[in-house]
Design an enzyme around this catalytic site. Structure first.
Site, PDB file in Angstrom:
ATOM      1  N   LYS A 106     -33.724   9.985  11.888  1.00 25.55           N
ATOM      2  CA  LYS A 106     -35.151  10.045  12.271  1.00 25.55           C
ATOM      3  C   LYS A 106     -35.421  11.115  13.307  1.00 25.55           C
ATOM      4  O   LYS A 106     -36.499  11.743  13.297  1.00 25.55           O
ATOM      5  CB  LYS A 106     -35.651   8.688  12.775  1.00 25.55           C
ATOM      6  N   VAL A 133     -36.362   4.783   9.142  1.00 23.78           N
ATOM      7  CA  VAL A 133     -37.291   3.887   9.853  1.00 23.78           C
ATOM      8  C   VAL A 133     -37.054   2.457   9.393  1.00 23.78           C
ATOM      9  O   VAL A 133     -37.067   2.165   8.195  1.00 23.78           O
ATOM     10  CB  VAL A 133     -38.772   4.259   9.573  1.00 23.78           C
ATOM     11  N   GLY A 188     -23.701  -2.478  17.411  1.00 18.15           N
ATOM     12  CA  GLY A 188     -23.933  -1.278  16.575  1.00 18.15           C
ATOM     13  C   GLY A 188     -25.392  -0.943  16.390  1.00 18.15           C
ATOM     14  O   GLY A 188     -25.741  -0.155  15.517  1.00 18.15           O
ATOM     15  N   ASP A 202     -36.484   6.936  20.111  1.00 19.20           N
ATOM     16  CA  ASP A 202     -36.182   6.516  18.736  1.00 19.20           C
ATOM     17  C   ASP A 202     -37.454   5.958  18.068  1.00 19.20           C
ATOM     18  O   ASP A 202     -37.788   6.333  16.942  1.00 19.20           O
ATOM     19  CB  ASP A 202     -35.064   5.462  18.777  1.00 19.20           C
ATOM     20  N   LYS A 206     -39.716   7.460  14.880  1.00 26.38           N
ATOM     21  CA  LYS A 206     -40.088   6.643  13.717  1.00 26.38           C
ATOM     22  C   LYS A 206     -41.606   6.604  13.553  1.00 26.38           C
ATOM     23  O   LYS A 206     -42.122   6.653  12.425  1.00 26.38           O
ATOM     24  CB  LYS A 206     -39.511   5.231  13.877  1.00 26.38           C
ATOM     25  N   GLY A 308     -28.128  -1.695  12.463  1.00 28.20           N
ATOM     26  CA  GLY A 308     -26.791  -2.215  12.137  1.00 28.20           C
ATOM     27  C   GLY A 308     -26.243  -1.535  10.887  1.00 28.20           C
ATOM     28  O   GLY A 308     -27.001  -1.065  10.032  1.00 28.20           O
TER      29      GLY A 308
HETATM   30  P1  NDP Z   1     -22.326   6.859  14.732  1.00 22.01           P
HETATM   31  O1  NDP Z   1     -22.400   7.514  16.063  1.00 22.01           O
HETATM   32  O2  NDP Z   1     -21.727   5.510  14.631  1.00 22.01           O
HETATM   33  O3  NDP Z   1     -21.566   7.804  13.701  1.00 22.01           O
HETATM   34  C1  NDP Z   1     -21.745   9.191  13.673  1.00 22.01           C
HETATM   35  C2  NDP Z   1     -20.682   9.802  12.770  1.00 22.01           C
HETATM   36  O4  NDP Z   1     -20.897  11.204  12.713  1.00 22.01           O
HETATM   37  C3  NDP Z   1     -19.264   9.605  13.269  1.00 22.01           C
HETATM   38  O5  NDP Z   1     -18.416   9.288  12.190  1.00 22.01           O
HETATM   39  C4  NDP Z   1     -18.881  10.958  13.848  1.00 22.01           C
HETATM   40  O6  NDP Z   1     -17.504  11.252  13.738  1.00 22.01           O
HETATM   41  C5  NDP Z   1     -19.649  11.878  12.952  1.00 22.01           C
HETATM   42  N1  NDP Z   1     -19.930  13.165  13.569  1.00 22.01           N
HETATM   43  C6  NDP Z   1     -20.503  13.420  14.765  1.00 22.01           C
HETATM   44  N2  NDP Z   1     -20.580  14.746  14.984  1.00 22.01           N
HETATM   45  C7  NDP Z   1     -20.050  15.323  13.885  1.00 22.01           C
HETATM   46  C8  NDP Z   1     -19.842  16.677  13.504  1.00 22.01           C
HETATM   47  N3  NDP Z   1     -20.191  17.677  14.302  1.00 22.01           N
HETATM   48  N4  NDP Z   1     -19.252  16.922  12.293  1.00 22.01           N
HETATM   49  C9  NDP Z   1     -18.894  15.902  11.495  1.00 22.01           C
HETATM   50  N5  NDP Z   1     -19.058  14.608  11.797  1.00 22.01           N
HETATM   51  C10 NDP Z   1     -19.635  14.336  12.992  1.00 22.01           C
HETATM   52  O7  NDP Z   1     -23.832   6.853  14.165  1.00 22.01           O
HETATM   53  P2  NDP Z   1     -24.523   5.756  13.251  1.00 22.01           P
HETATM   54  O8  NDP Z   1     -23.703   5.485  12.063  1.00 22.01           O
HETATM   55  O9  NDP Z   1     -24.976   4.611  14.081  1.00 22.01           O
HETATM   56  O10 NDP Z   1     -25.872   6.529  12.836  1.00 22.01           O
HETATM   57  C11 NDP Z   1     -25.867   7.530  11.846  1.00 22.01           C
HETATM   58  C12 NDP Z   1     -27.307   7.934  11.568  1.00 22.01           C
HETATM   59  O11 NDP Z   1     -28.007   6.803  11.083  1.00 22.01           O
HETATM   60  C13 NDP Z   1     -28.092   8.423  12.788  1.00 22.01           C
HETATM   61  O12 NDP Z   1     -29.021   9.392  12.388  1.00 22.01           O
HETATM   62  C14 NDP Z   1     -28.831   7.166  13.236  1.00 22.01           C
HETATM   63  O13 NDP Z   1     -29.995   7.454  13.973  1.00 22.01           O
HETATM   64  C15 NDP Z   1     -29.160   6.557  11.900  1.00 22.01           C
HETATM   65  N6  NDP Z   1     -29.398   5.134  11.901  1.00 22.01           N
HETATM   66  C16 NDP Z   1     -28.520   4.291  12.517  1.00 22.01           C
HETATM   67  C17 NDP Z   1     -28.734   2.932  12.499  1.00 22.01           C
HETATM   68  C18 NDP Z   1     -27.818   1.985  13.184  1.00 22.01           C
HETATM   69  O14 NDP Z   1     -28.172   0.798  13.248  1.00 22.01           O
HETATM   70  N7  NDP Z   1     -26.675   2.398  13.681  1.00 22.01           N
HETATM   71  C19 NDP Z   1     -29.907   2.362  11.807  1.00 22.01           C
HETATM   72  C20 NDP Z   1     -30.770   3.348  11.169  1.00 22.01           C
HETATM   73  C21 NDP Z   1     -30.507   4.682  11.222  1.00 22.01           C
HETATM   74  P3  NDP Z   1     -16.371  10.434  14.564  1.00 22.01           P
HETATM   75  O15 NDP Z   1     -16.476   9.041  14.037  1.00 22.01           O
HETATM   76  O16 NDP Z   1     -15.129  11.091  14.202  1.00 22.01           O
HETATM   77  O17 NDP Z   1     -16.792  10.552  15.991  1.00 22.01           O
HETATM   78  N1  HSE Z   2     -30.996   2.478  17.457  1.00 24.40           N
HETATM   79  C1  HSE Z   2     -31.866   2.114  16.404  1.00 24.40           C
HETATM   80  C2  HSE Z   2     -32.488   0.776  16.706  1.00 24.40           C
HETATM   81  C3  HSE Z   2     -31.106   2.038  15.115  1.00 24.40           C
HETATM   82  O1  HSE Z   2     -32.037   0.108  17.650  1.00 24.40           O
HETATM   83  O2  HSE Z   2     -33.436   0.400  16.053  1.00 24.40           O
HETATM   84  C4  HSE Z   2     -31.999   1.812  13.921  1.00 24.40           C
HETATM   85  O3  HSE Z   2     -32.766   2.944  13.653  1.00 24.40           O
END
Ligand code: NDP
Ligand code: HSE
Length: 434
Positions: A106, A133, A188, A202, A206, A308
């Site tokens: 987002k 979102v 998470g 954030d 959204k 999550g």
């Molecule tokens: P995390 O921080 O858990 O994971 C990010 C991942 O990206 C990691 O595996 C990391 O690698 C990798 N990474 C970071 N930098 C690089 C790079 N330069 N090159 C390659 N890989 C890279 O994030 P989330 O899974 O929580 O979130 C991912 C996306 O989803 C974000 O945009 C977030 O806003 C969105 N989102 C998340 C939600 C949630 O509840 N968590 C809900 C809705 C959306 P490594 O593991 O090796 O560090």
């Molecule tokens: N950090 C965000 C939240 C993840 O707490 O809603 C979902 O987008």
């Protein structure tokens, strides 16, 4: 036979909270994905930053070179890295080389959405972003597709799970702010940098995405008025409880129509008191809920898990199947719709209501001085209540609707009155008629 068809080759960028779940489900249920897509779905690589942290990802898939992966032999790029760079460059490279994109990012969409949509258009490929979102809740597709024939007037909801988790815990169990934030991180929900959640960035990103889709207008995160929850005190929560209200961080996107019929868009994120009887007051923990008011459809409510790994993976995989099916059947998803290009109204002109709690001297004339100050700023009072006596005297005022700038000036003037010892709590009120 589906298995004999050319596979849809998928590059997964990021394998953290969300990416891990996406990969697990793709690897565990290949037959289901093939049947729903019309061709096998093959993950050709997984880009991460620290490969040693990912012992469960097959060695032949893992790479730190996300650019090479995107530029390689893939049809579809799933971006779950987050943040602006390198995600922006990676997605532009993917789109410009004719690869469709699914992203949950987002922050990127709210800032550079139009650049990404233009790149997708030029190459004739898809960009889907349901997970960006409200996590698992199907919300963007209804706005982009199901309601494309209607006129949306308002979108209001709770779209950040972390802050809702914190506010719910403070309300229910009296947890401290920092205890609740730590728990949200462990589960998470929180972003890599939790200030994105607690300072409202954030939710503002959204809101920008929601307002853009709802009003066919390009709205960026900087167009959204933003206040986070760091200033919400135990006193604010107690004041809300005393009035049978809850405090929620709300994202509110509205079509505003002037007396002369001129239309604008207002988008804002701030904590607000809502009545306990309001459906949003019952949305607790990391759950999200969004109300949509449309001219013909009336009121719609979307509710579910907003954060999550597993819930978010559901939305990502739904997009993946849709895009893969388009690739297999030579179809095409919806393009950006920004034909209305309405101006964005400033927060100062936006009509809001305030709840103000004051610590005052308990003597004759105090109420009249306070009331005159509201009158001088053309702000009408809805409810006024004095509580306590002497040193403990406090005054609670709830206003009618007025422009936010008038309310803000009123509070500043009240704070300067000699009979007012302290402005204890100021919070907007939503979800009830004015
Ligand atoms: P995390 O921080 O858990 O994971 C990010 C991942 O990206 C990691 O595996 C990391 O690698 C990798 N990474 C970071 N930098 C690089 C790079 N330069 N090159 C390659 N890989 C890279 O994030 P989330 O899974 O929580 O979130 C991912 C996306 O989803 C974000 O945009 C977030 O806003 C969105 N989102 C998340 C939600 C949630 O509840 N968590 C809900 C809705 C959306 P490594 O593991 O090796 O560090
Ligand atoms: N950090 C965000 C939240 C993840 O707490 O809603 C979902 O987008």
């Amino acid at each position: 036979m589906i298995e004999d068809r050319e596979p849809v080759r998928v590059a997964l960028l990021g394998c953290g909270t969300v990416g891990t779940e996406v990969l697990r489900l793709l690897r565990e249920r290949p037959a289901e994905f093939a049947a729903r897509t019309g061709a096998p779905v093959e993950v050709t690589g997984v880009a991460v930053r620290r490969p040693h942290k990912h012992p469960d990802v097959p060695e032949h898939l893992i790479t730190t070179d996300a650019h090479a992966l995107v530029e390689g032999d893939v049809d579809l790029v799933v971006e779950l890295v987050g943040g602006i760079e390198p995600a922006r460059s990676l997605l532009l490279a993917a789109l410009r080389s004719g690869k469709s994109v699914v992203t949950a990012n987002k922050a990127l969409l709210a800032e550079y959405g139009s650049e990404l949509f233009a790149a997708a258009d030029e190459s004739g490929v898809d960009i889907y972003f349901e997970a960006s979102v409200a996590g698992a809740i199907p919300l963007l597709r209804p706005l982009r597709e199901s309601l494309a024939g209607d006129r949306i007037n308002r979108v209001m909801g709770i779209v950040n799970g972390t802050t809702n988790y914190i506010l719910s815990a403070m309300d229910a169990s009296g947890s401290t702010y920092s205890e609740a934030l730590e728990e949200a991180g462990e589960l998470g929900y929180a972003e890599a940098d939790p200030t994105a959640d607690v300072d409202g960035f954030d939710a503002a990103a959204k809101a920008a995405i929601l307002a853009s889709l709802a009003f066919h207008t390009r709205v960026t995160a900087t167009d959204v008025h933003r206040e986070g929850i760091a200033g919400v005190s135990a006193g604010d929560i107690a004041a809300a409880q005393g009035l049978d209200r809850s405090v929620k961080l709300l994202s509110i996107c509205e079509r505003v129509v002037d007396d002369d019929g001129t239309e604008a868009v207002s988008a804002r994120v701030h904590p607000a008191m809502i009545p306990k009887s309001h459906p949003l007051a019952g949305v607790n923990g990391a759950f999200n809920a969004v109300f949509v008011e449309a001219e013909s459809a009336g009121q719609l409510m979307f509710y579910g898990q907003g954060a999550g790994g597993s819930p978010t993976a559901s939305a990502v995989l739904g997009d993946l199947v849709a895009v893969a099916r388009n690739l297999v059947e030579s179809g095409k998803g919806p393009r950006e719709s920004a034909h209305a290009q309405l101006p964005v109204q400033s927060m100062g002109s936006t009509p809001t209501r305030y709840h103000i709690s004051l610590d005052v001297e308990d003597k004759p004339g105090v109420l009249s001085q306070v009331a005159s100050t509201f009158n001088e700023h053309d702000v009408s009072i809805s409810v006024v209540r004095q509580e306590g006596r002497g040193e403990d005297a406090s005054l609670v005022v709830v206003t009618h609707v007025a422009p936010d700038s008038a309310l803000r000036s009123t509070v500043d003037a009240i704070a300067r009155l000699s009979v007012v010892r302290d402005v204890v709590s100021v919070m907007r009120v939503e979800g009830e008629s004015s």
